[in-house]
Write a protein that holds these residues in place. Structure first.
Motif, mmCIF file in Angstrom:
data_model
loop_
_atom_site.group_PDB
_atom_site.id
_atom_site.type_symbol
_atom_site.label_atom_id
_atom_site.label_comp_id
_atom_site.label_asym_id
_atom_site.label_seq_id
_atom_site.Cartn_x
_atom_site.Cartn_y
_atom_site.Cartn_z
ATOM 1 N N ASP A 26 -17.702 8.441 -12.136
ATOM 2 C CA ASP A 26 -17.753 9.149 -10.846
ATOM 3 C C ASP A 26 -17.192 8.317 -9.692
ATOM 4 O O ASP A 26 -16.936 8.851 -8.614
ATOM 5 C CB ASP A 26 -19.182 9.576 -10.518
ATOM 6 N N ASP A 27 -17.009 7.013 -9.895
ATOM 7 C CA ASP A 27 -16.454 6.140 -8.854
ATOM 8 C C ASP A 27 -14.933 6.184 -8.808
ATOM 9 O O ASP A 27 -14.327 5.626 -7.889
ATOM 10 C CB ASP A 27 -16.882 4.683 -9.100
ATOM 11 N N ALA A 28 -14.303 6.813 -9.778
ATOM 12 C CA ALA A 28 -12.838 6.749 -9.900
ATOM 13 C C ALA A 28 -12.120 7.211 -8.638
ATOM 14 O O ALA A 28 -11.144 6.580 -8.221
ATOM 15 C CB ALA A 28 -12.369 7.546 -11.112
ATOM 16 N N GLY A 29 -12.565 8.272 -8.020
ATOM 17 C CA GLY A 29 -11.893 8.768 -6.813
ATOM 18 C C GLY A 29 -11.945 7.771 -5.673
ATOM 19 O O GLY A 29 -10.934 7.493 -5.021
ATOM 20 N N GLU A 30 -13.125 7.194 -5.429
ATOM 21 C CA GLU A 30 -13.276 6.248 -4.322
ATOM 22 C C GLU A 30 -12.570 4.927 -4.620
ATOM 23 O O GLU A 30 -11.965 4.325 -3.727
ATOM 24 C CB GLU A 30 -14.752 6.023 -4.011
ATOM 25 N N VAL A 31 -12.621 4.471 -5.860
ATOM 26 C CA VAL A 31 -11.879 3.245 -6.216
ATOM 27 C C VAL A 31 -10.379 3.505 -6.063
ATOM 28 O O VAL A 31 -9.641 2.648 -5.578
ATOM 29 C CB VAL A 31 -12.234 2.757 -7.636
ATOM 30 N N GLY A 32 -9.927 4.690 -6.429
ATOM 31 C CA GLY A 32 -8.524 5.037 -6.221
ATOM 32 C C GLY A 32 -8.140 4.987 -4.747
ATOM 33 O O GLY A 32 -7.069 4.490 -4.392
ATOM 34 N N ARG A 33 -9.024 5.478 -3.872
ATOM 35 C CA ARG A 33 -8.749 5.411 -2.433
ATOM 36 C C ARG A 33 -8.696 3.955 -1.957
ATOM 37 O O ARG A 33 -7.830 3.585 -1.161
ATOM 38 C CB ARG A 33 -9.788 6.212 -1.651
ATOM 39 N N MET A 34 -9.627 3.135 -2.448
ATOM 40 C CA MET A 34 -9.600 1.713 -2.061
ATOM 41 C C MET A 34 -8.341 1.029 -2.574
ATOM 42 O O MET A 34 -7.760 0.181 -1.897
ATOM 43 C CB MET A 34 -10.858 0.988 -2.560
ATOM 44 N N SER A 35 -7.890 1.408 -3.767
ATOM 45 C CA SER A 35 -6.661 0.841 -4.310
ATOM 46 C C SER A 35 -5.478 1.186 -3.407
ATOM 47 O O SER A 35 -4.596 0.353 -3.174
ATOM 48 C CB SER A 35 -6.427 1.346 -5.731
ATOM 49 N N GLN A 36 -5.472 2.393 -2.864
ATOM 50 C CA GLN A 36 -4.406 2.788 -1.926
ATOM 51 C C GLN A 36 -4.505 1.966 -0.646
ATOM 52 O O GLN A 36 -3.485 1.492 -0.126
ATOM 53 C CB GLN A 36 -4.504 4.277 -1.603
ATOM 54 N N GLU A 37 -5.726 1.755 -0.148
ATOM 55 C CA GLU A 37 -5.916 0.934 1.053
ATOM 56 C C GLU A 37 -5.393 -0.488 0.801
ATOM 57 O O GLU A 37 -4.741 -1.078 1.667
ATOM 58 C CB GLU A 37 -7.395 0.882 1.440
ATOM 59 N N PHE A 38 -5.711 -1.027 -0.379
ATOM 60 C CA PHE A 38 -5.265 -2.369 -0.754
ATOM 61 C C PHE A 38 -3.735 -2.420 -0.796
ATOM 62 O O PHE A 38 -3.102 -3.321 -0.241
ATOM 63 C CB PHE A 38 -5.866 -2.721 -2.110
ATOM 64 N N ALA A 39 -3.121 -1.435 -1.443
ATOM 65 C CA ALA A 39 -1.659 -1.383 -1.534
ATOM 66 C C ALA A 39 -1.030 -1.289 -0.148
ATOM 67 O O ALA A 39 -0.018 -1.942 0.126
ATOM 68 C CB ALA A 39 -1.227 -0.210 -2.406
ATOM 69 N N ASP A 40 -1.642 -0.497 0.739
ATOM 70 C CA ASP A 40 -1.121 -0.363 2.100
ATOM 71 C C ASP A 40 -1.198 -1.696 2.844
ATOM 72 O O ASP A 40 -0.263 -2.064 3.558
ATOM 73 C CB ASP A 40 -1.887 0.711 2.874
ATOM 74 N N GLU A 41 -2.307 -2.426 2.671
ATOM 75 C CA GLU A 41 -2.445 -3.732 3.308
ATOM 76 C C GLU A 41 -1.403 -4.714 2.776
ATOM 77 O O GLU A 41 -0.801 -5.471 3.539
ATOM 78 C CB GLU A 41 -3.850 -4.301 3.111
ATOM 79 N N LEU A 42 -1.204 -4.710 1.465
ATOM 80 C CA LEU A 42 -0.210 -5.609 0.873
ATOM 81 C C LEU A 42 1.193 -5.279 1.362
ATOM 82 O O LEU A 42 1.989 -6.174 1.654
ATOM 83 C CB LEU A 42 -0.267 -5.543 -0.651
ATOM 84 N N ALA A 43 1.500 -3.984 1.472
ATOM 85 C CA ALA A 43 2.826 -3.571 1.919
ATOM 86 C C ALA A 43 3.083 -3.955 3.374
ATOM 87 O O ALA A 43 4.231 -4.164 3.773
ATOM 88 C CB ALA A 43 2.990 -2.064 1.736
ATOM 89 N N ALA A 44 2.019 -4.079 4.160
ATOM 90 C CA ALA A 44 2.161 -4.405 5.579
ATOM 91 C C ALA A 44 2.304 -5.909 5.831
ATOM 92 O O ALA A 44 2.641 -6.314 6.938
ATOM 93 C CB ALA A 44 0.957 -3.871 6.353
ATOM 94 N N LEU A 45 2.086 -6.736 4.812
ATOM 95 C CA LEU A 45 2.205 -8.182 4.983
ATOM 96 C C LEU A 45 3.656 -8.582 5.218
ATOM 97 O O LEU A 45 4.563 -7.998 4.608
ATOM 98 C CB LEU A 45 1.676 -8.916 3.748
ATOM 99 N N PRO A 46 3.881 -9.583 6.073
ATOM 100 C CA PRO A 46 5.268 -10.051 6.252
ATOM 101 C C PRO A 46 5.769 -10.705 4.971
ATOM 102 O O PRO A 46 5.008 -11.346 4.248
ATOM 103 C CB PRO A 46 5.153 -11.080 7.388
ATOM 104 N N VAL A 47 7.039 -10.528 4.698
ATOM 105 C CA VAL A 47 7.642 -11.061 3.477
ATOM 106 C C VAL A 47 8.782 -12.002 3.862
ATOM 107 O O VAL A 47 9.621 -11.669 4.699
ATOM 108 C CB VAL A 47 8.177 -9.907 2.592
ATOM 109 N N ALA A 48 8.812 -13.168 3.233
ATOM 110 C CA ALA A 48 9.890 -14.128 3.475
ATOM 111 C C ALA A 48 11.208 -13.550 2.970
ATOM 112 O O ALA A 48 11.240 -12.793 1.989
ATOM 113 C CB ALA A 48 9.592 -15.443 2.764
#
Length: 119
Positions: A14-36
């Motif tokens: 039953d946690d799959a939906g919320e963990v999926g949302r957190m995974s999207q939040e994590f991916a969004d944070e990673l994508a926003a990091l500056p890249v050399a």
């Protein structure tokens, strides 16, 4: 329990939906990091999100490919840790690999990640 109102437990289907949302939040944070400029290319955020379908297939199945712990405050999930077991040939010993560790901003700096790691 982390001692600060956050409980740590094994994730359930039953946690799959919320963990999926957190995974999207994590991916969004990673994508926003500056890249050399000379850094290797990182996949787009959509390519690395753990969807509920993927979690059901790979985690909440008869032979899980990895294991998932969640941090919960009240009835809201505020973080997760995904891990799997492996083998370290250099030491001829089993190993544990943490492959994802994410806390929502409100759960950071409160010992939540430490509590997940300790569990």
């Amino acid at each position: 329990m982390s001692g600060r109102g956050i409980a740590i437990r094994v994730a359930v289907p039953d946690d799959a939906g919320e963990v999926g949302r957190m995974s999207q939040e994590f991916a969004d944070e990673l994508a926003a990091l500056p890249v050399a400029a000379d850094a290797p290319e990182i996949p787009e955020a959509d390519d690395i999100v753990l969807t509920p379908k993927i979690l059901q297939r790979d985690i909440f199945c008869g032979t899980p490919l990895a294991y998932l712990l969640v941090a919960e405050e009240g009835e809201r999930l505020v973080g997760y840790l995904m891990y799997h077991f492996g083998y370290w040939p250099a030491d001829a010993a089993p190993s544990l690999h943490v492959v994802d560790l994410f806390m929502r901003p409100a759960a950071r700096r409160r010992g939540t990640a430490c509590a997940l790691m300790q569990k």
